[in-house]
Design a protein around this motif. Structure first.
Motif, PDB file in Angstrom:
ATOM      1  N   SER A 183      11.516   8.160  -3.837  1.00  0.00           N
ATOM      2  CA  SER A 183      10.332   7.311  -3.990  1.00  0.00           C
ATOM      3  C   SER A 183      10.217   6.187  -2.964  1.00  0.00           C
ATOM      4  O   SER A 183       9.141   5.627  -2.794  1.00  0.00           O
ATOM      5  N   ALA A 184      11.290   5.827  -2.273  1.00  0.00           N
ATOM      6  CA  ALA A 184      11.212   4.725  -1.291  1.00  0.00           C
ATOM      7  C   ALA A 184      12.230   4.957  -0.175  1.00  0.00           C
ATOM      8  O   ALA A 184      13.219   4.231  -0.059  1.00  0.00           O
ATOM      9  N   ASN A 200       7.559   4.811   5.273  1.00  0.00           N
ATOM     10  CA  ASN A 200       8.343   4.818   4.051  1.00  0.00           C
ATOM     11  C   ASN A 200       7.625   5.676   3.009  1.00  0.00           C
ATOM     12  O   ASN A 200       6.400   5.596   2.871  1.00  0.00           O
ATOM     13  N   ARG A 202       7.252   5.325   0.083  1.00  0.00           N
ATOM     14  CA  ARG A 202       6.485   4.610  -0.949  1.00  0.00           C
ATOM     15  C   ARG A 202       4.996   4.571  -0.618  1.00  0.00           C
ATOM     16  O   ARG A 202       4.170   4.301  -1.495  1.00  0.00           O
ATOM     17  N   SER A 207       3.149  11.707  -5.166  1.00  0.00           N
ATOM     18  CA  SER A 207       4.617  11.645  -5.199  1.00  0.00           C
ATOM     19  C   SER A 207       5.199  13.054  -5.138  1.00  0.00           C
ATOM     20  O   SER A 207       4.479  14.055  -5.310  1.00  0.00           O
TER      21      SER A 207
END
Ligand code: MG
Length: 261
Positions: A183-184, A200, A202, A207
């Motif tokens: 996720s990041a 990144n 994020r 997702s």
């Protein structure tokens, strides 16, 4: 994923004409050979190799590579576009598969060859109609992919099969990291050692879990299938002789040189 097991780095390699799977410890440089593909669990075969003495192969041989266009908000902005309401899918030809260190051939049909650094999801189990929250168990792990693109042909054709599908246009590797929160993660592309993309995950619109849900409601995903999750800002051209390196935080780096046809 292997719940309850240690995180693993799974790779494929060739040595003396023999192809095998293994689990690598990059710090010590040791590879432990495993018996067969990793999808039904890891069984150690007894042999060991040195990372420096083998030729790495693409860590999977996918039945398909599903790629996502315009999945980073900041990349969509740079292209003057908006993130699509639903993920925008295309397929990269499995025959475009390339290995860590393999040459990317600059086709004579294009005048504009671009790198695209991306996080790749490697599917571990047959997946059909999977809900987002049920995605983790069908994911074996994560690796790096370079979604090499003939940008002029992408614009000219309107369709992506040619622009994204030339042989060698899908370098993937160096290994599959089985334990990673996607996720990041920092995603970068360096050309000749100079950072050209620095993003990144994020910033992703859809997702990883959402992508598994969306794609698996269209087509069945099989063990070894790869999802290229889209690229951050900074895409740009390379020329013959350039060296492209895709880096994804928590995984490692994937380096490929551009060569003349
Ligand atoms: Mg891409």
């Amino acid at each position: 994923m292997f719940s309850g097991c240690d995180p693993l780095k799974i790779l494929r390699f060739e040595k003396a004409g023999k192809t095998a799977w293994g689990v690598v410890n990059p710090e010590s440089g040791e590879i432990r050979e495993i018996a067969g593909p990793p999808f039904d669990g890891i069984r150690y075969a007894g042999g060991t190799q040195r990372l420096s003495e083998v030729r790495l192969l693409a860590p999977v041989v996918p039945s398909k590579i599903v790629a996502v266009g315009l999945n980073y908000k900041d990349h969509a902005r740079e292209m003057g576009k908006k993130i699509p309401a639903e993920p925008l899918l295309f397929l990269k030809a499995p025959s475009a598969l390339n290995r860590p260190g393999g040459d990317v051939v600059y086709p004579s049909a294009t005048q504009r060859l671009d790198f695209e650094a991306e996080l790749a999801v490697v599917i571990g189990k047959v997946a059909k109609n999977v809900k987002e929250q049920d995605a983790p168990p069908v994911i074996l792990g994560y690796t790096c992919i370079n979604d090499v693109t003939a940008r002029d042909l992408q614009a000219k054709d309107g369709l992506y099969a040619r622009a994204k599908g030339f042989d060698t246009f899908a370098p993937i590797g160096p290994w599959i990291e089985t334990d990673l929160d996607p996720s990041a993660l920092r995603v970068r592309c360096l050309v000749n050692g100079e950072a050209r993309q620095d993003g990144n995950t994020r910033e992703m619109g859809a997702s990883v879990g959402r992508l598994v849900e969306f794609i698996s409601h269209v087509m069945t995903l099989y063990p070894g299938d790869v999802i290229a999750t889209g690229t951050p800002p900074g895409v740009g051209p390379v020329k013959v002789g350039d060296v492209m390196t895709v880096e994804v935080e928590g995984i490692g780096s994937l380096t490929n040189r551009v060569v003349a046809p």
